[in-house]
Design a protein around this motif. Structure first.
Motif, PDB file in Angstrom:
ATOM      1  N   SER A  37      -9.559   2.611   3.043  1.00  0.00           N
ATOM      2  CA  SER A  37      -8.318   3.287   3.414  1.00  0.00           C
ATOM      3  C   SER A  37      -8.153   3.337   4.926  1.00  0.00           C
ATOM      4  O   SER A  37      -9.109   3.162   5.682  1.00  0.00           O
ATOM      5  CB  SER A  37      -8.297   4.710   2.849  1.00  0.00           C
TER       6      SER A  37
ATOM      7  N   SER B 245       0.808  -1.220   0.000  1.00  0.00           N
ATOM      8  CA  SER B 245       0.000   0.000   0.000  1.00  0.00           C
ATOM      9  C   SER B 245       0.838   1.265   0.000  1.00  0.00           C
ATOM     10  O   SER B 245       0.341   2.342  -0.331  1.00  0.00           O
ATOM     11  CB  SER B 245      -0.910   0.007   1.234  1.00  0.00           C
TER      12      SER B 245
ATOM     13  N   TYR C 210      -4.101  -1.493  -4.368  1.00  0.00           N
ATOM     14  CA  TYR C 210      -2.868  -0.836  -4.763  1.00  0.00           C
ATOM     15  C   TYR C 210      -2.230  -1.649  -5.886  1.00  0.00           C
ATOM     16  O   TYR C 210      -2.847  -2.582  -6.399  1.00  0.00           O
ATOM     17  CB  TYR C 210      -1.914  -0.693  -3.576  1.00  0.00           C
TER      18      TYR C 210
ATOM     19  N   HIS D 165       0.965   4.173  -2.788  1.00  0.00           N
ATOM     20  CA  HIS D 165       0.146   5.388  -2.869  1.00  0.00           C
ATOM     21  C   HIS D 165       0.809   6.576  -2.182  1.00  0.00           C
ATOM     22  O   HIS D 165       0.384   7.719  -2.392  1.00  0.00           O
ATOM     23  CB  HIS D 165      -1.230   5.133  -2.256  1.00  0.00           C
TER      24      HIS D 165
ATOM     25  N   SER E 188      -4.242   2.695   1.190  1.00  0.00           N
ATOM     26  CA  SER E 188      -5.381   2.728   0.271  1.00  0.00           C
ATOM     27  C   SER E 188      -5.391   1.409  -0.488  1.00  0.00           C
ATOM     28  O   SER E 188      -4.369   0.985  -1.021  1.00  0.00           O
ATOM     29  CB  SER E 188      -5.272   3.899  -0.710  1.00  0.00           C
TER      30      SER E 188
ATOM     31  N   GLY F 118       2.544  10.583  -6.304  1.00  0.00           N
ATOM     32  CA  GLY F 118       3.039  10.466  -4.949  1.00  0.00           C
ATOM     33  C   GLY F 118       4.219  11.366  -4.627  1.00  0.00           C
ATOM     34  O   GLY F 118       4.415  12.435  -5.211  1.00  0.00           O
TER      35      GLY F 118
ATOM     36  N   ASN G 124      -5.702   7.154  -4.713  1.00  0.00           N
ATOM     37  CA  ASN G 124      -5.334   7.143  -3.298  1.00  0.00           C
ATOM     38  C   ASN G 124      -6.569   7.547  -2.505  1.00  0.00           C
ATOM     39  O   ASN G 124      -6.858   8.732  -2.319  1.00  0.00           O
ATOM     40  CB  ASN G 124      -4.182   8.115  -3.035  1.00  0.00           C
TER      41      ASN G 124
END
Length: 609
Positions: free
Chosen positions: A240, A141, A259, A144, A256, A175, A287
């Motif tokens: 999330s 994850s 992924y 994200h 989130s 990101g 995300n």
């Protein structure tokens, strides 16, 4: 005499100037890629992403005639595992007469380069250069947060050309890689070469080459252990998890689901995988912690409770009788306990039991203007400014908005829906985390952030990110302390009592269940902070879990939060935390696994017989 004087003037007086001009015309500059900076979690021990040695293959189109070019495509296609059509698109006709290298593929391994070198006579016009690729060591994850990089596109080069980017540059696409691209990328060096009138290389001026400056390393606020704990607690459920320190705004975990693995973008299936992910109906590129906004449902009652205590619209001791429904105009508004209702409830009981009738009554007394005022006072309806691209601002509705956009007047029923976090109101999980942080901090909220430090390649700290006060509320501290007390009762006597069983820390929070129009499916929310009381605010963390209605209904958000709080404060992994808590749902899973195992053994025994 005049002619001799003029020749003297041209050769000696202006000779150096002409030499420089001629050299500029005949000299070309090629970039030497800088080493991109690495990214670490807050412990600065093991990197989350590193650079991996790799190569890029180039072609010098001017060295080939039309026939040779077609033959090259046919030979090169199986070696680079690219279709002939894809190769042709890399070298449009306007490049055919260039004697400069044109990159046709990056991320090429050493074995492929070795093959090209050994058979170079079959690949006229082909060259290569060193071009490291990103290798993401953590691929869950955290993608994200970190994001990924890719070659700069034609559209991006038009915008970024004057900032030192060029064709072939590697650019952060999402990101942290995108947010801090200029810090990570460093400064490319320069390689000088002399060319003739046809741009063909004649010589390389190695003594004048300028070495690249490597990029800076980033240390994030993320704690790898808490990130993994939160990821496993959410599991394979669309939704999330956010964990942050309210005293500083540092984000300790941001999960989130779903992924993806960013390393796939450096494989031969990159284009296919990108298309597959782009068309995935669960939207793995989103995300959800910062880019998705949902009705907050009963978690919004924390805002409503604050407005009641501050505005004193009626005494906290006043009891509202819940019979399971309330009549408003020509409509009936139900509580979630439709058949029996909650009976008489004061303020503390109303929040603990999350009674809709209590908050319908409160919303009607407050009015839409005061409700929306307090919603914005808590930061709803605008971005937090977290250092990640693409944050959503959610939405706080108003009578003016509805009349302008829906061509309908705001009704009292809209106010009642707003009072329980339904209707047009939407918030992101990050915004809800800030709501809890404002309450925990008794009126202050700090900007959420992911960058902790910038370091040079030797590990020396260049910049340390200090907490930034985002908002200081005018609401009385005593109001927040009263709301904290009511949020604690949610855990000890209210809706979360049966699932928040951890003894590792005392928690204060609020559950929420959003209606989304799906039968037997709801969004599941849980937002809380812990420790409930402490002399050291640095100990406190806020946890927000959001599980979308796309999943099978399990009321999972508070269950996941229970494990997360246990893991954080007992310093346990997900498995250790679950083993310690032994919640009823876990015991039930073990029983089902045991029964399935027994059935399997019996079936196997039957087959043997």
């Amino acid at each position: 005499m005049i002619l001799i004087s003029y020749l003297f003037y041209l050769q000696l007086v202006r000779g150096f100037e002409f030499k420089l001009r001629a050299r500029a015309v005949a000299r070309r500059v090629l970039p030497i890629p800088a080493q991109r900076g690495e990214i670490f979690d807050r412990n600065f021990d093991l990197p989350l992403v590193v650079n991996q040695d790799s190569f890029a293959v180039d072609i010098i189109p001017g060295e080939l005639n039309a026939i040779e070019r077609e033959e090259l495509w046919a030979r090169l296609s199986p070696v680079l595992r690219m279709s002939v059509d894809t190769l042709k698109k890399k070298v449009p006709p306007k490049y055919y007469y260039l004697y400069q290298p044109v990159e046709i593929k990056s991320g090429v391994n050493f074995e492929t380069i070795t093959y090209l070198a050994e058979h170079i006579d079959d690949f006229k016009g082909i060259t290569w250069h060193n071009k490291p690729i990103r290798h993401y060591l953590e691929t869950g994850s955290i993608v994200h947060i970190i994001g990924h990089v890719g070659d700069i596109s034609r559209e991006e080069i038009q915008v970024l050309y004057n900032r030192g980017y060029s064709f072939g540059s590697v650019l952060g696409k999402s990101g942290i890689e995108k947010q801090y691209d200029t810090v990570l990328r460093g400064k490319d060096g320069k390689r000088f070469r002399t060319v003739d009138v046809r741009e063909k290389y004649l010589a390389q001026e190695t003594e004048e080459n300028i070495s690249p400056v490597p990029g800076k390393n980033l240390v994030l606020t993320i704690d790898r252990r808490i990130q993994r704990l939160s990821e496993e607690a959410l599991g394979e459920r669309i939704g999330s998890v956010l964990v942050l320190k309210p005293a500083t705004g540092e984000v300790l975990a941001l999960v989130s689901y779903p992924y993806f693995d960013p390393n796939i973008f450096y494989t031969d299936r990159a284009a296919v995988e990108y298309d597959r992910l782009s068309l995935d109906p669960s939207f793995p590129f989103i995300n959800r912690a910062i880019q998705s906004a949902y009705p907050p449902a009963s978690t919004f009652k924390m805002v409503m409770s604050t407005s009641l205590v501050e505005e004193e619209v009626f005494p906290l001791s006043k009891e509202i009788i819940c019979t399971g429904w309330i009549e408003y105009g020509d409509r009936i508004f139900h509580c979630y306990l439709r058949k029996t209702g909650h009976g008489p409830l004061d303020f503390f009981g109303g929040l603990a039991q999350s009674c809709d009738v209590y908050f319908y009554t409160l919303g009607d007394a407050l009015g839409v203007e005061r409700i929306t005022y307090y919603a914005r006072e808590f930061g709803l309806g605008k971005i937090t400014g977290i250092d990640l691209p693409g944050e959503s601002d959610g939405f706080v509705p108003s009578p003016e908005w509805k009349e302008k956009n829906r061509h309908m007047k705001w009704l009292g029923g809209d106010t009642l829906n707003l009072s329980i976090g339904q209707g047009f109101l939407t918030v992101t999980p990050l915004q809800l985390a800030n709501v809890v942080a404002l309450i925990a901090n008794e009126g202050k909220v700090f900007r959420p952030h992911l960058l902790k430090e910038i370091r040079d390649i030797d590990g020396e700290i260049i910049t340390t990110v200090e907490p930034e006060l985002l908002h200081a509320s005018h609401i009385r501290k005593s109001t927040f302390r009263t709301v904290q007390e009511a949020m604690r009762l949610v855990i000890t006597e209210g809706t979360a009592e049966v699932v928040l069983t951890t003894k590792a820390v005392e928690i204060a929070g609020k559950t929420g269940t959003s209606e989304v129009g799906l039968e037997e499916r709801w969004h599941s929310w849980f937002a809380a902070y812990a420790p409930y009381e402490t002399d050291d605010p640095q100990e406190q963390v806020v946890v927000v879990v959001m599980v979308e209605a796309e999943n099978e209904w399990e009321w999972w958000a508070p269950k996941a939060a229970n494990v997360i709080f246990q893991g954080i404060f007992a310093e346990q992994s997900y498995k250790e935390a679950v083993e310690t808590l032994k919640p009823w749902w876990y015991i039930q899973e073990l029983r089902e696994q045991r029964d399935t195992g027994l059935d399997g053994q019996e079936a196997a025994a039957g087959r043997q017989e």
